[in-house]
Design a protein around this motif. Structure first.
Motif, PDB file in Angstrom:
ATOM      1  N   HIS A  14      12.319  16.332  -8.479  1.00 17.50           N
ATOM      2  CA  HIS A  14      13.364  15.536  -7.848  1.00 17.50           C
ATOM      3  C   HIS A  14      13.313  14.129  -8.452  1.00 17.50           C
ATOM      4  O   HIS A  14      12.250  13.513  -8.513  1.00 17.50           O
ATOM      5  N   LEU A  15      14.424  13.620  -8.923  1.00 17.62           N
ATOM      6  CA  LEU A  15      14.448  12.288  -9.525  1.00 17.62           C
ATOM      7  C   LEU A  15      13.960  11.214  -8.565  1.00 17.62           C
ATOM      8  O   LEU A  15      13.355  10.231  -8.983  1.00 17.62           O
ATOM      9  N   LEU A  16      14.213  11.395  -7.286  1.00 13.90           N
ATOM     10  CA  LEU A  16      13.745  10.425  -6.312  1.00 13.90           C
ATOM     11  C   LEU A  16      12.213  10.409  -6.259  1.00 13.90           C
ATOM     12  O   LEU A  16      11.606   9.353  -6.096  1.00 13.90           O
ATOM     13  N   ASP A  17      11.590  11.583  -6.441  1.00 18.07           N
ATOM     14  CA  ASP A  17      10.124  11.637  -6.504  1.00 18.07           C
ATOM     15  C   ASP A  17       9.601  10.885  -7.721  1.00 18.07           C
ATOM     16  O   ASP A  17       8.534  10.276  -7.680  1.00 18.07           O
ATOM     17  N   THR A  18      10.347  10.937  -8.801  1.00 17.08           N
ATOM     18  CA  THR A  18       9.959  10.214 -10.012  1.00 17.08           C
ATOM     19  C   THR A  18      10.124   8.710  -9.817  1.00 17.08           C
ATOM     20  O   THR A  18       9.262   7.926 -10.204  1.00 17.08           O
ATOM     21  N   ALA A  19      11.234   8.305  -9.186  1.00 16.10           N
ATOM     22  CA  ALA A  19      11.524   6.884  -8.992  1.00 16.10           C
ATOM     23  C   ALA A  19      10.583   6.244  -7.968  1.00 16.10           C
ATOM     24  O   ALA A  19      10.099   5.130  -8.177  1.00 16.10           O
ATOM     25  N   LEU A  20      10.322   6.932  -6.870  1.00 16.65           N
ATOM     26  CA  LEU A  20       9.488   6.369  -5.803  1.00 16.65           C
ATOM     27  C   LEU A  20       8.656   7.493  -5.177  1.00 16.65           C
ATOM     28  O   LEU A  20       8.979   8.001  -4.109  1.00 16.65           O
ATOM     29  N   PRO A  21       7.578   7.887  -5.868  1.00 15.46           N
ATOM     30  CA  PRO A  21       6.789   9.030  -5.393  1.00 15.46           C
ATOM     31  C   PRO A  21       5.997   8.742  -4.119  1.00 15.46           C
ATOM     32  O   PRO A  21       5.761   9.649  -3.328  1.00 15.46           O
ATOM     33  N   GLU A  22       5.577   7.510  -3.935  1.00 16.72           N
ATOM     34  CA  GLU A  22       4.812   7.155  -2.735  1.00 16.72           C
ATOM     35  C   GLU A  22       5.641   6.185  -1.911  1.00 16.72           C
ATOM     36  O   GLU A  22       6.063   5.138  -2.403  1.00 16.72           O
ATOM     37  N   PHE A  23       5.893   6.532  -0.658  1.00 15.82           N
ATOM     38  CA  PHE A  23       6.732   5.726   0.212  1.00 15.82           C
ATOM     39  C   PHE A  23       6.252   5.877   1.641  1.00 15.82           C
ATOM     40  O   PHE A  23       5.550   6.822   1.974  1.00 15.82           O
ATOM     41  N   ARG A  24       6.646   4.942   2.453  1.00 17.00           N
ATOM     42  CA  ARG A  24       6.202   4.969   3.848  1.00 17.00           C
ATOM     43  C   ARG A  24       7.358   5.272   4.800  1.00 17.00           C
ATOM     44  O   ARG A  24       7.134   5.790   5.877  1.00 17.00           O
ATOM     45  N   PHE A  25       8.580   4.926   4.411  1.00 15.63           N
ATOM     46  CA  PHE A  25       9.730   5.085   5.277  1.00 15.63           C
ATOM     47  C   PHE A  25      10.807   5.877   4.550  1.00 15.63           C
ATOM     48  O   PHE A  25      11.009   5.684   3.354  1.00 15.63           O
ATOM     49  N   SER A  26      11.504   6.735   5.292  1.00 18.62           N
ATOM     50  CA  SER A  26      12.525   7.569   4.668  1.00 18.62           C
ATOM     51  C   SER A  26      13.625   7.873   5.678  1.00 18.62           C
ATOM     52  O   SER A  26      13.375   7.979   6.877  1.00 18.62           O
ATOM     53  N   ARG A  27      14.846   8.001   5.165  1.00 18.13           N
ATOM     54  CA  ARG A  27      15.982   8.464   5.955  1.00 18.13           C
ATOM     55  C   ARG A  27      16.740   9.473   5.096  1.00 18.13           C
ATOM     56  O   ARG A  27      16.899   9.281   3.890  1.00 18.13           O
TER      57      ARG A  27
END
Length: 184
Positions: A14-27
């Protein structure tokens, strides 16, 4: 007899996993749209989130939506016909996050003290005959370990506005795609 494969093939990353693989908040918001995936993708691609004037979007991003060079959001990746990812960075200042433009090449290493990164993705999935499932996911990560405790109240307070922006974008994509689908 069990004819199911014992190991499922992994999908494309998933491109989003590539762009920001570690995150704390999601919608995540989604919509089933009565149009073919290529039409929905075109509507998502043509959605001008960067120059759209909206008081809510301007408040959510703390930026003037008219000046594209001043936009806090930049393209981070695309799989034509399927996925679009964009993002930005910012400095956490109570009671807001002051988003600012972080160029794509600088985005992975953006580590401004007291800062945060946001990435978002539009992804189109086939969903039956001439229908699509359009998803819009946003992610936010803090640059300093443990800083998420300070940011959580800001993001929780701001998420109703973010949710409105997410749903509004999906409604705009849906309207454009269904209009296009009806005209073909």
């Amino acid at each position: 007899m069990n004819t199911q494969p014992s190991v499922l093939a992994a999908g494309e990353p998933h491109l989003l996993d590539t762009a920001l693989p570690e995150f704390r908040f999601s919608r995540l918001e989604c919509a089933v749209i009565a149009a073919a995936p290529d039409v929905v993708y075109g509507a998502a691609r043509d959605l001008d989130m960067l120059s759209k004037h909206s008081p809510l979007l301007e408040a959510a991003t703390a930026g003037d939506q008219g000046d594209l060079e001043a936009q806090p959001r930049v393209a981070l990746g695309e799989r034509t016909g399927r996925k679009i990812v964009f993002g930005g960075g910012g400095k956490v200042r109570k009671p807001t996050i002051e988003w600012r433009r972080v160029e794509p090449g600088d985005y992975p290493g953006f580590e401004e003290p007291g800062g945060a990164k946001m990435a978002a993705a539009f992804v189109v999935h086939p969903y039956g005959a001439r229908r699509s499932l359009q998803t819009y996911e946003t992610r936010t990560a803090c640059n300093r370990p443990g800083f998420h405790h300070a940011v959580r109240p800001l993001l929780d307070a701001g998420f109703p506005g973010v949710d409105i922006v997410l749903r509004g974008a999906l409604r705009a994509i849906e309207a454009a795609a269904e209009t296009e689908e009806g005209s073909t």
